[in-house]
Design a protein around this motif. Sequence first.
Motif, PDB file in Angstrom:
ATOM      1  N   HIS A 124     -15.954  53.230 -33.744  1.00  0.00           N
ATOM      2  CA  HIS A 124     -14.853  53.991 -34.331  1.00  0.00           C
ATOM      3  C   HIS A 124     -13.914  53.081 -35.103  1.00  0.00           C
ATOM      4  O   HIS A 124     -13.700  51.921 -34.734  1.00  0.00           O
ATOM      5  CB  HIS A 124     -14.045  54.718 -33.250  1.00  0.00           C
ATOM      6  N   ALA A 139      -3.837  53.730 -30.529  1.00  0.00           N
ATOM      7  CA  ALA A 139      -4.530  53.348 -31.768  1.00  0.00           C
ATOM      8  C   ALA A 139      -5.120  51.950 -31.656  1.00  0.00           C
ATOM      9  O   ALA A 139      -6.261  51.702 -32.076  1.00  0.00           O
ATOM     10  CB  ALA A 139      -3.569  53.431 -32.944  1.00  0.00           C
ATOM     11  N   ILE A 161      -8.230  52.140 -29.478  1.00  0.00           N
ATOM     12  CA  ILE A 161      -9.365  52.755 -30.170  1.00  0.00           C
ATOM     13  C   ILE A 161      -9.956  51.785 -31.192  1.00  0.00           C
ATOM     14  O   ILE A 161     -11.167  51.774 -31.439  1.00  0.00           O
ATOM     15  CB  ILE A 161      -8.939  54.069 -30.844  1.00  0.00           C
ATOM     16  N   ILE A 184     -10.983  57.898 -36.377  1.00  0.00           N
ATOM     17  CA  ILE A 184     -10.054  58.622 -35.508  1.00  0.00           C
ATOM     18  C   ILE A 184      -8.660  58.453 -36.100  1.00  0.00           C
ATOM     19  O   ILE A 184      -8.247  57.347 -36.444  1.00  0.00           O
ATOM     20  CB  ILE A 184     -10.085  58.071 -34.068  1.00  0.00           C
ATOM     21  N   VAL A 209      -9.834  53.399 -36.734  1.00  0.00           N
ATOM     22  CA  VAL A 209      -8.639  54.190 -36.434  1.00  0.00           C
ATOM     23  C   VAL A 209      -7.639  54.077 -37.578  1.00  0.00           C
ATOM     24  O   VAL A 209      -7.464  53.011 -38.176  1.00  0.00           O
ATOM     25  CB  VAL A 209      -7.992  53.748 -35.092  1.00  0.00           C
ATOM     26  N   LYS A 222      -7.944  56.846 -23.458  1.00  0.00           N
ATOM     27  CA  LYS A 222      -8.673  57.190 -24.694  1.00  0.00           C
ATOM     28  C   LYS A 222     -10.039  57.818 -24.428  1.00  0.00           C
ATOM     29  O   LYS A 222     -10.556  58.550 -25.275  1.00  0.00           O
ATOM     30  CB  LYS A 222      -8.866  55.951 -25.568  1.00  0.00           C
TER      31      LYS A 222
END
Length: 336
Positions: free
Chosen positions: A177, A168, A171, A262, A179, A128
């Motif tokens: 972040h 995913a 992240i 994201i 996701v 990632k």
Amino acid sequence: RLLPTMLSSGADGTTPDHCIVRWLQSTLNHLMDTIEKAFKKLQERRGEQSEARRRPGSGAVVRLPDEPPHSVTAQAMPEIDPEAQSRPYCEVKSSRYVEIDFDHLREGGLIIPDDERTRLKEEYRHIKRPLLKKVAGLPDKQRNHRNIIMVTSARPGEGKTFNAINLALSIAEERNHRVLLIDADVLKSTVAKKLGVEEGAGLVDYLTGDSDTPGELMYKTNIPQFTLMQAGKRHHLTTELLASKRMEQLVHELATRYADRIIVIDSPPLLSTTEASVLAQLAGQVVLVVAEGLTPQADVKKSLSLMGTSVDVGLILNKSHHASDGYGYYYYGYGQ
């Protein structure tokens, strides 16, 4: 009458978000409708009072107790969620929620969102990092949808969905972040099954117009930074739906709405369907999963050619026998 003109452009000449305009206009129309109903009711009451002041058959007027001219029965306004007032029209908060079964994730060899440090988590930290690096620090206008990451493969069975989910989940552990995982393999969706959740409405339902707002189809989960959009109902025109203007607008909306979000898209295989090559033109980054000893080199080259040279592509070598546990994950940069 002045509001549409005021909303058409800001003080600096820029056009505001169309979703906000729609929400404000909808609220204004509801308010005006309430005022008109109250005014009509006032006129009807005054007419009734005027008629009652006259005796039948004579011109004499009977004096009735005066009623303040403004005493109109108040109509209760609908309750409005204070949070919904501050959100744009198309981002109305979804009440959908699914509970991801961590034991089911463990049985499927997927990342478990806990404090344990595992080799699998370390592998996806390496995967990632170059993807997120291409998003970090870039202004919105220069991102070119880099926060839209499509995960695909040449053929079925090479591990694209497994990698999309793990990417995913990895992240979602980031501090900066959030996701959104979208199951866009609409012909053979398996994301819900692998997460251990019940299938429901999703992407296709929005593209066919059965749902007006994508936010209604986003499922909150018991993983704080992880949101899911399922594939939705089956449809025979999936290629046309994914290539539609509505899909393009959805991707743009998702890419630009929140700076910290994201979007990971689980796409169909490139060489088995035509949907994946359509989606690749909308994504800012593409991850192509290659199974060691299974994916022929010719398939890899053909898959890359279908996406064109302008697409930013990375390759994951999956099911590597060089790793002690039989699986290895390596990220290779390709393209611009």
